[in-house]
Design a protein around this motif. Structure first.
Motif, PDB file in Angstrom:
ATOM      1  N   ASN A  48       0.824  -1.336  -0.063  1.00  0.00           N
ATOM      2  CA  ASN A  48      -0.034  -0.158  -0.193  1.00  0.00           C
ATOM      3  C   ASN A  48       0.918   1.112   0.069  1.00  0.00           C
ATOM      4  OD1 ASN A  48      -2.450  -1.401   0.034  1.00  0.00           O
ATOM      5  ND2 ASN A  48      -2.611  -1.432   2.154  1.00  0.00           N
ATOM      6  N   ASP A  51       2.118   1.454  -3.357  1.00  0.00           N
ATOM      7  CA  ASP A  51       1.269   2.181  -4.285  1.00  0.00           C
ATOM      8  C   ASP A  51       1.125   3.549  -4.123  1.00  0.00           C
ATOM      9  OD1 ASP A  51       0.694  -0.497  -5.424  1.00  0.00           O
ATOM     10  OD2 ASP A  51      -1.075  -0.992  -4.103  1.00  0.00           O
ATOM     11  N   MET A  52       1.045   4.094  -3.021  1.00  0.00           N
ATOM     12  CA  MET A  52       0.961   5.405  -2.662  1.00  0.00           C
ATOM     13  C   MET A  52       1.906   6.146  -3.467  1.00  0.00           C
ATOM     14  SD  MET A  52      -0.714   5.657   0.930  1.00  0.00           S
ATOM     15  CE  MET A  52      -0.981   7.578   1.009  1.00  0.00           C
ATOM     16  N   ILE A  54       3.737   5.257  -6.093  1.00  0.00           N
ATOM     17  CA  ILE A  54       3.778   5.287  -7.403  1.00  0.00           C
ATOM     18  C   ILE A  54       2.778   6.193  -7.870  1.00  0.00           C
ATOM     19  CG2 ILE A  54       2.744   3.697  -9.256  1.00  0.00           C
ATOM     20  CD1 ILE A  54       4.299   1.230  -7.562  1.00  0.00           C
ATOM     21  N   GLN A  55       1.711   6.281  -7.067  1.00  0.00           N
ATOM     22  CA  GLN A  55       0.565   7.047  -7.537  1.00  0.00           C
ATOM     23  C   GLN A  55       1.197   8.669  -7.347  1.00  0.00           C
ATOM     24  OE1 GLN A  55      -2.876   6.039  -4.892  1.00  0.00           O
ATOM     25  NE2 GLN A  55      -3.359   4.420  -6.218  1.00  0.00           N
ATOM     26  N   SER A  56       1.825   8.796  -6.359  1.00  0.00           N
ATOM     27  CA  SER A  56       2.279  10.119  -6.239  1.00  0.00           C
ATOM     28  C   SER A  56       3.297  10.501  -7.477  1.00  0.00           C
ATOM     29  CB  SER A  56       3.188  10.085  -4.908  1.00  0.00           C
ATOM     30  OG  SER A  56       3.807  11.605  -4.733  1.00  0.00           O
ATOM     31  N   GLU A  58       3.369   9.074 -10.375  1.00  0.00           N
ATOM     32  CA  GLU A  58       2.599   9.227 -11.605  1.00  0.00           C
ATOM     33  C   GLU A  58       1.898  10.623 -11.844  1.00  0.00           C
ATOM     34  OE1 GLU A  58      -0.220   6.132 -11.372  1.00  0.00           O
ATOM     35  OE2 GLU A  58       1.093   4.723 -12.509  1.00  0.00           O
ATOM     36  N   GLN A  59       1.330  11.124 -10.498  1.00  0.00           N
ATOM     37  CA  GLN A  59       1.036  12.463 -10.360  1.00  0.00           C
ATOM     38  C   GLN A  59       1.568  13.305 -10.787  1.00  0.00           C
ATOM     39  OE1 GLN A  59      -2.596  13.225 -10.358  1.00  0.00           O
ATOM     40  NE2 GLN A  59      -1.885  15.394 -10.774  1.00  0.00           N
ATOM     41  N   LYS A  62       2.538  13.379 -14.657  1.00  0.00           N
ATOM     42  CA  LYS A  62       1.286  13.894 -15.241  1.00  0.00           C
ATOM     43  C   LYS A  62       1.542  15.330 -15.356  1.00  0.00           C
ATOM     44  CE  LYS A  62      -3.549  13.708 -15.434  1.00  0.00           C
ATOM     45  NZ  LYS A  62      -4.907  13.300 -14.928  1.00  0.00           N
TER      46      LYS A  62
END
Length: 117
Positions: A48, A51-52, A54-56, A58-59, A62
């Motif tokens: 988890n 994942d956080m 990775i999401q950070s 990715e953002q 972007k």
């Protein structure tokens, strides 16, 4: 009858040893189960967290891509504008060096303007 009592005592001892061994095995299985659950929760927590992260990332990527796209669009528009404009005094075709120099100068101006934006 002495042999029967001795045999009965041996059977009783074996039964006690088997029961003890079974109890130890069951206890070990319980400890293993608890350890597996603990490791599972730890791994899930780590995943988890990853994942956080990775999401950070990715953002952030972007946002960087959006900023780069905006800058590229601006540069593209400036370059199109540069080559769409006409010189008030056209450069004679015999002077290619001057013509290239003017175009380079215009492109440098467009890049400077782009870097300001």
């Amino acid at each position: 009858m002495g042999k029967t009592v001795t045999l009965f005592k041996k059977v009783e001892d074996l039964d006690t040893k088997f029961n003890k061994a079974i109890a130890e095995v069951l206890c070990s299985i319980g400890e293993l189960r608890a350890l597996i659950e603990e490791n599972d929760q730890s791994v899930c927590g780590d995943l988890n967290g990853q994942d956080m992260k990775i999401q950070s990332i990715e953002q952030a990527m972007k946002e960087v891509n959006q900023a780069n796209e905006k800058r590229l669009t601006t540069l593209e528009a400036q370059v199109k504008k540069l080559f769409a404009t006409r010189e008030p005094n056209p450069i004679p075709s015999r002077s290619k060096d001057i013509k290239i120099g003017v175009l380079i100068h215009k492109l440098q101006e467009a890049i400077v303007e782009y870097n300001r934006g």
